[in-house]
Design an enzyme around this catalytic site. Structure first.
Site, PDB file in Angstrom:
ATOM      1  N   SER A   1       0.715  -0.877   0.398  1.00  0.00           N
ATOM      2  CA  SER A   1       0.468   0.038  -0.152  1.00  0.00           C
ATOM      3  C   SER A   1       0.823   0.956  -0.050  1.00  0.00           C
ATOM      4  CB  SER A   1      -0.875   0.128   1.393  1.00  0.00           C
ATOM      5  OG  SER A   1      -2.135   0.886   0.896  1.00  0.00           O
TER       6      SER A   1
ATOM      7  N   ASP B   1      -8.319  -5.277  -6.230  1.00  0.00           N
ATOM      8  CA  ASP B   1      -8.453  -3.769  -4.942  1.00  0.00           C
ATOM      9  C   ASP B   1      -9.021  -2.660  -5.092  1.00  0.00           C
ATOM     10  OD1 ASP B   1      -7.217  -2.246  -2.800  1.00  0.00           O
ATOM     11  OD2 ASP B   1      -5.209  -2.755  -3.928  1.00  0.00           O
TER      12      ASP B   1
ATOM     13  N   HIS C   1      -6.447  -6.002  -1.547  1.00  0.00           N
ATOM     14  CA  HIS C   1      -5.782  -5.320  -0.702  1.00  0.00           C
ATOM     15  C   HIS C   1      -4.617  -5.535  -0.294  1.00  0.00           C
ATOM     16  CE1 HIS C   1      -3.976  -1.608  -0.264  1.00  0.00           C
ATOM     17  NE2 HIS C   1      -3.722  -1.256   0.293  1.00  0.00           N
TER      18      HIS C   1
END
Length: 644
Positions: A473, A560, A592
């Site tokens: 991320s 995601d 994600h």
């Protein structure tokens, strides 16, 4: 002379990826509120599901759920102990629905049977045991309407149709007391609710600087006291108790080093009995003498860190987690009346005799004088500089912490030092630390990572020419920044679901994040202004893809909702347009991050080969890791040892 990473740990038994990243034998233990049952997560046909056993007969286990594809990410008990509740999404899309399993019948049902809906728990109650307040965005994906859910019948009754509020606070009577929304300054306005009517003007206004460190922290059961975590007029968030009748606030706890974190509350009254603060490690401070006596007794019995993970309504029984730090995490049943402690489970028994390495707490000076708390794990018997992996956390409004960390253990076992640093912008260390990262993506936030590398080299821990950067991320974004803005610093990079283009990232955020989008604009750059748009362009690695000269591995989930697949597709296409090789692994059934163990193991198998190719550490043979997963290697297979 620096030994190769593989030779450095050649005498140390290799810990298989399956042991570190496969399913735990048990995890997530909970006590039913009435103390009659034990529940936990365990594999069923290879997928993590919820199990149940009588408290008096923990060996009499039965599976209560039957998930066959994705592990159940979270479960909890109905307040009246009549059912187990859990949430589940589809293929990583984060549209979580709420499910119920009735204890008596074993019948399973979906309590929120809607498409493209994400459920939130708005409120639960000590005195109303068969109902919850939930938020549902099935009417409008941007806004969560508030509903009263009857856990017995499954009936949903509308409480409030919401077209402007980011969140709500309810009391024990399941009455909404506060409505919260973002204000023009990027902070939050908090409006009181009386008899179902929301006040037109806010009672509390929180500036943007305090927005991540200030908010309500729940009512006592009788509604007479409201707790706050509040950083207004100070740096770190302190814990306050407000007398609802008079508005008088009393300071309960503060620490100049870090925000007040968790609390232990009386199971019946909801009054704070103990509070914690985490600077480098978590410290608990007790108000209640009985809680203090129990925690002191546990501290004498257990090595390493521990904490309370579940309590019965009468508070006579606890489940206690224990992290010995160089052994697997375990869970104990603690009878407070008898002062007896019995082992419930060990999460990963196969790690009992594994060569796990200690984690060190470190404080790293940044170039402008800011102190960066961090954590360092070195390979066994490391005396000389070693290849280093700089492991960058996501968020960025999150933090790294102390304790068993499977990524640290895995990489140290392969011959690498591992450093996790809380760079500016991280949360938990006061608002000034967090706000020092505002509009500093690729700038001072990245300088902190560079300063951490320089510190590790200066301390003799790291080989300057063999430092990798890796993260998920925001950590994936930091990886791309490292290879584009400072292309000569890192030997290679591993980007996991990281954004490459901050403009398109903000254009594609999930709709339910939109009520708080001003926070993103103020902290990253406002695309609605020429200056903000230019800042986002200046901080986006996509525009410097031609500067990449070191090997890059990218992992992405196709579903995601936060960092779309297009973020990875863009940087790969840009690199290929410049004739720069890249390895790109896509998982069609992930979002994600990689939550199916077989996918996580497969990606880490690729990571091992990639790092071994560049840094020279050892790698467990690939074996059947990829074949057991859904991994699609879209490009760059020949760049990784064991793949091409």
């Amino acid at each position: 002379m620096t030994r190769t990473a593989a030779n450095l740990v050649s005498h140390v038994p290799l810990i298989p990826r399956e042991v570190l990243y496969g399913n735990p034998e048990k995890s997530g233990g909970k006590l039913s509120p009435d103390g009659q049952w034990l529940s936990w997560m365990a594999p069923l046909d290879g997928v993590m599901n919820v199990f149940l056993a009588p408290y008096a007969e923990p060996d009499q286990a039965r599976a209560m759920t039957r998930a066959t594809d994705r592990p159940i990410p979270q479960y909890f008990w109905a307040p009246d102990s009549s059912a187990l509740l859990y949430i589940q999404d589809k293929a990583g899309d984060e549209n979580y629905l709420l499910y119920k399993v009735d204890l008596a019948s074993g019948e399973e049902s979906c309590l929120t049977p809607f498409e493209n809906t994400r459920v939130r728990v708005v409120g639960s109650s000590e005195t109303i045991r068969d109902k919850l307040l939930v938020g549902l965005n099935n009417r409008d994906p941007m806004w969560h309407d508030v509903w009263l859910l009857d856990l017995t019948t499954g009936d949903l009754t509308i409480v409030l149709e919401n077209n402007e509020w980011a969140g709500f606070e309810a009391d024990d009577s399941l009455t909404l007391r506060w409505a919260i929304r973002q204000n023009e300054a990027g902070g939050t306005d908090m409006h009181q609710i009386t008899d179902g009517v929301i006040a037109p003007t806010p009672c509390e206004v929180v500036d943007m600087d305090d927005a991540l460190t200030t908010g309500t922290d729940g009512y006592t059961t009788d509604g007479s006291t409201l707790y706050w975590l509040d950083s207004r007029g100070r740096d770190t968030a302190a814990l306050y108790a407000e007398d609802v009748a008079t508005g008088t606030r009393t300071l309960i706890a503060e620490d100049p080093r870090a925000d007040i974190g968790g609390t232990m509350r009386h199971t019946k009254t909801g009054e704070v009995q103990a509070w914690s603060v985490t600077y480098l490690r978590t410290e608990w401070h007790c108000i209640d003498h009985g809680i203090k006596a129990s925690l002191d007794w546990l501290r004498d019995q257990l090595d390493g860190d521990f904490g309370v993970m579940s309590r019965t309504d009468d508070d006579r029984k606890w489940l206690v987690w224990n992290d010995p730090l160089t052994a697997p995490i375990r869970c104990f049943i603690y009878d407070r009346e008898l002062d007896s402690l019995s082992l419930f489970y060990v999460t990963k028994p196969a790690l009992e005799d594994a060569p796990l390495q200690p984690m060190a707490c470190v404080e790293i000076p940044a170039r402008d004088g800011l102190t960066l708390p961090g954590y360092l794990t070195l390979p066994a018997d490391a005396k000389d500089p070693v290849p280093l992996v700089l492991l960058v956390h996501g968020g960025p409004w999150a933090r790294d912490g102390y304790g068993f960390n499977r990524a640290h253990q895995w990489l140290a076992n392969r011959g690498y030092g591992v450093l996790s640093v809380n760079f500016r912008g991280s949360t938990g260390f006061g608002k000034h630390f967090t706000n020092a990262g505002n509009r500093q993506w690729s700038k001072a936030m990245h300088d902190d990572l560079l300063d951490a590398v320089d510190w590790a080299v200066a301390q003799g821990h790291a080989d300057l020419d063999k430092v990798a950067i890796m993260g998920g991320s925001y950590g994936g974004y930091a990886t791309l920044v490292g290879l584009t803005y400072t292309p000569d610093v890192f030997a290679c990079g591993i980007d996991i679901v990281g954004p490459s283009n901050l403009e398109t990232l903000l254009e594609t955020i999930p709709p339910y994040w939109a009520p708080m989008v001003k926070q993103f604009h103020d902290r990253m750059g406002d695309p609605t202004t020429p200056e903000g748009l230019q800042l986002l362009k200046d901080c986006s690695p996509i525009h410097k893809a031609d500067k990449i000269v070191k090997p890059l591995l990218i992992g992405q989930g196709a579903n995601d909702p936060r960092v779309k697949q297009s973020e990875s597709d863009q940087i790969v296409a840009a690199m290929q347009g410049h004739g720069i090789p890249v390895t790109y692994v896509l998982f069609p059934d992930e979002g994600h991050g990689f939550h199916r163990p077989e996918n996580n193991i497969a990606f880490n198998a690729v990571v091992e080969g990639f790092l071994a190719t560049v840094l020279g550490g050892r790698a467990e043979p690939l074996g059947e890791a990829l074949a057991k997963s859904t991994a699609q290697i879209l490009t760059g297979e020949d760049m990784v040892q064991g793949l091409g």
